[in-house]
Motif scaffolding. Structure first.
Motif, PDB file in Angstrom:
ATOM      1  N   ASP A 102     110.405  47.393  -5.368  1.00 50.28           N
ATOM      2  CA  ASP A 102     109.594  46.817  -4.297  1.00 50.28           C
ATOM      3  C   ASP A 102     110.475  46.395  -3.117  1.00 50.28           C
ATOM      4  OD1 ASP A 102     110.611  44.126  -4.704  1.00 50.28           O
ATOM      5  OD2 ASP A 102     109.261  43.941  -6.404  1.00 50.28           O
ATOM      6  N   TYR A 103     109.808  46.075  -2.017  1.00 55.07           N
ATOM      7  CA  TYR A 103     110.465  45.770  -0.734  1.00 55.07           C
ATOM      8  C   TYR A 103     111.496  44.654  -0.884  1.00 55.07           C
ATOM      9  CZ  TYR A 103     110.720  44.552   4.276  1.00 55.07           C
ATOM     10  OH  TYR A 103     111.152  44.280   5.543  1.00 55.07           O
ATOM     11  N   THR A 143     112.987  43.355  -3.577  1.00 54.94           N
ATOM     12  CA  THR A 143     114.100  43.674  -4.477  1.00 54.94           C
ATOM     13  C   THR A 143     115.093  44.599  -3.810  1.00 54.94           C
ATOM     14  OG1 THR A 143     112.666  43.414  -6.405  1.00 54.94           O
ATOM     15  CG2 THR A 143     114.703  44.644  -6.726  1.00 54.94           C
ATOM     16  N   ARG A 144     114.597  45.594  -3.092  1.00 54.47           N
ATOM     17  CA  ARG A 144     115.501  46.539  -2.430  1.00 54.47           C
ATOM     18  C   ARG A 144     116.376  45.836  -1.393  1.00 54.47           C
ATOM     19  NH1 ARG A 144     116.266  51.665  -2.293  1.00 54.47           N
ATOM     20  NH2 ARG A 144     114.417  52.147  -3.538  1.00 54.47           N
ATOM     21  N   LEU A 145     115.790  44.949  -0.613  1.00 55.92           N
ATOM     22  CA  LEU A 145     116.549  44.305   0.455  1.00 55.92           C
ATOM     23  C   LEU A 145     117.467  43.198  -0.050  1.00 55.92           C
ATOM     24  CD1 LEU A 145     114.039  44.090   3.424  1.00 55.92           C
ATOM     25  CD2 LEU A 145     115.793  45.795   2.968  1.00 55.92           C
ATOM     26  N   SER A 146     117.219  42.690  -1.250  1.00 51.05           N
ATOM     27  CA  SER A 146     118.070  41.624  -1.786  1.00 51.05           C
ATOM     28  C   SER A 146     119.135  42.146  -2.744  1.00 51.05           C
ATOM     29  CB  SER A 146     117.208  40.578  -2.509  1.00 51.05           C
ATOM     30  OG  SER A 146     116.534  41.157  -3.621  1.00 51.05           O
ATOM     31  N   ALA A 147     119.160  43.438  -3.017  1.00 47.68           N
ATOM     32  CA  ALA A 147     120.122  44.014  -3.963  1.00 47.68           C
ATOM     33  C   ALA A 147     121.546  43.889  -3.428  1.00 47.68           C
ATOM     34  CB  ALA A 147     119.789  45.484  -4.223  1.00 47.68           C
ATOM     35  N   GLY A 148     122.494  43.650  -4.332  1.00 47.74           N
ATOM     36  CA  GLY A 148     123.886  43.520  -3.935  1.00 47.74           C
ATOM     37  C   GLY A 148     124.426  44.762  -3.262  1.00 47.74           C
ATOM     38  N   ALA A 149     123.894  45.936  -3.627  1.00 48.31           N
ATOM     39  CA  ALA A 149     124.365  47.188  -3.021  1.00 48.31           C
ATOM     40  C   ALA A 149     124.088  47.234  -1.528  1.00 48.31           C
ATOM     41  CB  ALA A 149     123.709  48.380  -3.708  1.00 48.31           C
ATOM     42  N   GLU A 209     118.338  49.911   5.759  1.00 55.07           N
ATOM     43  CA  GLU A 209     117.139  50.006   4.937  1.00 55.07           C
ATOM     44  C   GLU A 209     116.025  49.107   5.474  1.00 55.07           C
ATOM     45  OE1 GLU A 209     118.771  51.223   0.512  1.00 55.07           O
ATOM     46  OE2 GLU A 209     118.683  49.102   1.048  1.00 55.07           O
ATOM     47  N   ARG A 210     116.386  47.910   5.933  1.00 58.43           N
ATOM     48  CA  ARG A 210     115.363  46.989   6.458  1.00 58.43           C
ATOM     49  C   ARG A 210     114.616  47.607   7.641  1.00 58.43           C
ATOM     50  NH1 ARG A 210     118.513  43.210   8.093  1.00 58.43           N
ATOM     51  NH2 ARG A 210     118.476  43.924  10.246  1.00 58.43           N
ATOM     52  N   GLU A 211     115.363  48.202   8.569  1.00 62.67           N
ATOM     53  CA  GLU A 211     114.717  48.770   9.751  1.00 62.67           C
ATOM     54  C   GLU A 211     113.973  50.058   9.418  1.00 62.67           C
ATOM     55  OE1 GLU A 211     114.392  46.897  12.165  1.00 62.67           O
ATOM     56  OE2 GLU A 211     115.903  45.433  11.560  1.00 62.67           O
ATOM     57  N   ALA A 212     114.470  50.815   8.437  1.00 64.93           N
ATOM     58  CA  ALA A 212     113.747  52.012   8.008  1.00 64.93           C
ATOM     59  C   ALA A 212     112.425  51.628   7.352  1.00 64.93           C
ATOM     60  CB  ALA A 212     114.608  52.832   7.056  1.00 64.93           C
ATOM     61  N   LEU A 213     112.445  50.577   6.529  1.00 66.12           N
ATOM     62  CA  LEU A 213     111.212  50.094   5.912  1.00 66.12           C
ATOM     63  C   LEU A 213     110.220  49.598   6.964  1.00 66.12           C
ATOM     64  CD1 LEU A 213     112.717  48.245   2.828  1.00 66.12           C
ATOM     65  CD2 LEU A 213     110.980  50.053   2.718  1.00 66.12           C
ATOM     66  N   ALA A 214     110.741  48.909   7.984  1.00 63.07           N
ATOM     67  CA  ALA A 214     109.860  48.427   9.059  1.00 63.07           C
ATOM     68  C   ALA A 214     109.227  49.611   9.799  1.00 63.07           C
ATOM     69  CB  ALA A 214     110.661  47.555  10.030  1.00 63.07           C
ATOM     70  N   ALA A 262     101.473  56.324   8.864  1.00 63.34           N
ATOM     71  CA  ALA A 262     100.330  56.518   7.963  1.00 63.34           C
ATOM     72  C   ALA A 262     100.782  56.952   6.576  1.00 63.34           C
ATOM     73  CB  ALA A 262      99.393  57.572   8.549  1.00 63.34           C
ATOM     74  N   VAL A 263     102.101  57.027   6.339  1.00 63.56           N
ATOM     75  CA  VAL A 263     102.606  57.411   5.020  1.00 63.56           C
ATOM     76  C   VAL A 263     102.227  56.328   4.014  1.00 63.56           C
ATOM     77  CG1 VAL A 263     104.675  57.835   3.638  1.00 63.56           C
ATOM     78  CG2 VAL A 263     104.514  58.745   5.966  1.00 63.56           C
ATOM     79  N   GLU A 264     101.623  56.734   2.906  1.00 63.34           N
ATOM     80  CA  GLU A 264     101.239  55.777   1.866  1.00 63.34           C
ATOM     81  C   GLU A 264     102.452  55.467   0.989  1.00 63.34           C
ATOM     82  OE1 GLU A 264      98.159  55.305  -1.919  1.00 63.34           O
ATOM     83  OE2 GLU A 264      97.914  56.954  -0.482  1.00 63.34           O
ATOM     84  N   ARG A 265     102.726  54.187   0.778  1.00 64.28           N
ATOM     85  CA  ARG A 265     103.821  53.768  -0.103  1.00 64.28           C
ATOM     86  C   ARG A 265     103.229  53.275  -1.416  1.00 64.28           C
ATOM     87  NH1 ARG A 265     106.886  49.633   1.060  1.00 64.28           N
ATOM     88  NH2 ARG A 265     108.741  50.504   0.088  1.00 64.28           N
ATOM     89  N   ILE A 266     103.616  53.910  -2.509  1.00 65.93           N
ATOM     90  CA  ILE A 266     103.133  53.551  -3.845  1.00 65.93           C
ATOM     91  C   ILE A 266     104.267  52.804  -4.533  1.00 65.93           C
ATOM     92  CG2 ILE A 266     102.191  54.448  -6.005  1.00 65.93           C
ATOM     93  CD1 ILE A 266     101.335  56.957  -4.387  1.00 65.93           C
ATOM     94  N   VAL A 267     104.202  51.475  -4.501  1.00 64.67           N
ATOM     95  CA  VAL A 267     105.323  50.628  -4.884  1.00 64.67           C
ATOM     96  C   VAL A 267     104.827  49.367  -5.597  1.00 64.67           C
ATOM     97  CG1 VAL A 267     107.310  49.355  -3.987  1.00 64.67           C
ATOM     98  CG2 VAL A 267     106.554  51.423  -2.815  1.00 64.67           C
ATOM     99  N   PRO A 268     105.504  48.931  -6.679  1.00 63.62           N
ATOM    100  CA  PRO A 268     106.495  49.695  -7.451  1.00 63.62           C
ATOM    101  C   PRO A 268     105.800  50.600  -8.450  1.00 63.62           C
ATOM    102  CG  PRO A 268     106.304  47.490  -8.354  1.00 63.62           C
ATOM    103  CD  PRO A 268     105.358  47.557  -7.175  1.00 63.62           C
ATOM    104  N   ALA A 269     106.345  51.764  -8.650  1.00 66.27           N
ATOM    105  CA  ALA A 269     105.778  52.721  -9.599  1.00 66.27           C
ATOM    106  C   ALA A 269     106.882  53.642 -10.086  1.00 66.27           C
ATOM    107  CB  ALA A 269     104.659  53.528  -8.940  1.00 66.27           C
ATOM    108  N   ARG A 270     106.798  54.033 -11.336  1.00 70.92           N
ATOM    109  CA  ARG A 270     107.796  54.935 -11.929  1.00 70.92           C
ATOM    110  C   ARG A 270     107.121  56.206 -12.417  1.00 70.92           C
ATOM    111  NH1 ARG A 270     112.717  52.724 -12.762  1.00 70.92           N
ATOM    112  NH2 ARG A 270     112.888  50.449 -12.528  1.00 70.92           N
TER     113      ARG A 270
END
Length: 259
Positions: free
Chosen positions: A38-39, A41-47, A114-119, A125-133
């Motif tokens: 999810d949004y 988790t991705r932005l808070s990851a150490g990587a 990543e933050r600006e790409a997510l923004a 109109a791209v649908e984001r299906i998150v979180p899903a595996r």
């Protein structure tokens, strides 16, 4: 198979998956992106702290995707490049002004990019299906059926084209039994940020050593992002050293160009 719900279904919400989704956003295609993370988790990851050196080609791509203007305030331009080989006297020096360009590249953290790409994604109109595996795949003549695990339940989606952008350990690759070749270079990268005595002032250093290349990339406030390639056992030892000893070893490998 029923009529596909999407023309293109992208699995993987990292920079590769998001870049493709943004590139397709202005088309008439029905596009969705599946991300296991999810949004927040991705932005808070150490990587996210890792520094990325972007060439002009990458910058132009991000500009076309509508991401670069928002990233630029967080990017440090590379005005000069200094290349050396430990134990040898020859040097290579490149300068943006001499090449008649504003910068030879830019350094930005993965998190800022990543933050600006997510923004930017949220404005499409791209649908984001998150979180899903992805749990299963079934390919047919007219497309592919994808089984997802989402919020503790299973659901199926169909698409004309499936794109696996979910990294080196891709679940899409494994489920489709696509083989891969692996080669262990016997090297890992130790990364951190250092504050040298001398401000790098937009200079990126690359130094070749017997153990592997060492890079210092300029970042904000006179600091430099270190990428130090070592053999795995050496890297483990370095990461366990007290800071003063780590700095002494870095000084010995890099030299005194920054004090």
């Amino acid at each position: 198979m029923k009529t596909p719900e999407y023309d293109i279904l992208i699995v993987g919400g990292g920079l590769a998956g998001m870049s493709l989704a943004l590139g397709l956003a202005g088309s008439s295609l029905r596009v969705a992106l599946v991300d296991a993370v999810d949004y927040e988790t991705r932005l808070s990851a150490g990587a996210g702290d890792r520094a990325l050196a972007l060439a002009k080609g990458s910058m132009l791509l991000l500009e076309r995707l509508g991401v670069w203007p928002a990233v630029l305030p967080y990017a440090t331009p590379i005005r000069h490049i200094h290349v050396s080989d430990r134990g040898h006297s020859g040097k290579v020096r490149l300068h943006a002004a001499r090449e008649r360009v504003d910068a030879l590249g830019w350094v930005v953290t993965a998190r800022d990019l990543e933050r600006e790409a997510l923004a930017a994604m949220e404005r499409t109109a791209v649908e984001r299906i998150v979180p899903a595996r992805v749990g299963g795949l079934k390919a047919g003549m007219d497309g592919v059926c994808v089984t997802l695990s989402r919020d503790g339940r299973s659901e199926s989606l169909t698409a004309r084209l499936l794109v696996g952008a979910d990294g080196g350990d891709s679940s899409v690759r494994r489920l489709l039994d696509i083989g891969q070749s692996e080669h262990d270079y016997g090297q890992v990268a130790v990364t951190t940020v250092v504050k040298p005595a001398v401000d790098p002032q937009g200079t990126a250093f690359e130094r070749f050593t017997p153990e592997g290349p060492l890079a210092l990339l300029p970042v904000e406030d006179g600091k430099a992002a270190l990428v130090w390639t070592r053999h795995p056992e050496q890297a483990e030892r370095l990461m366990g050293l007290p800071e003063p000893q780590f700095i002494r070893e870095l000084q010995s490998a890099f030299g005194h160009w920054l004090g």
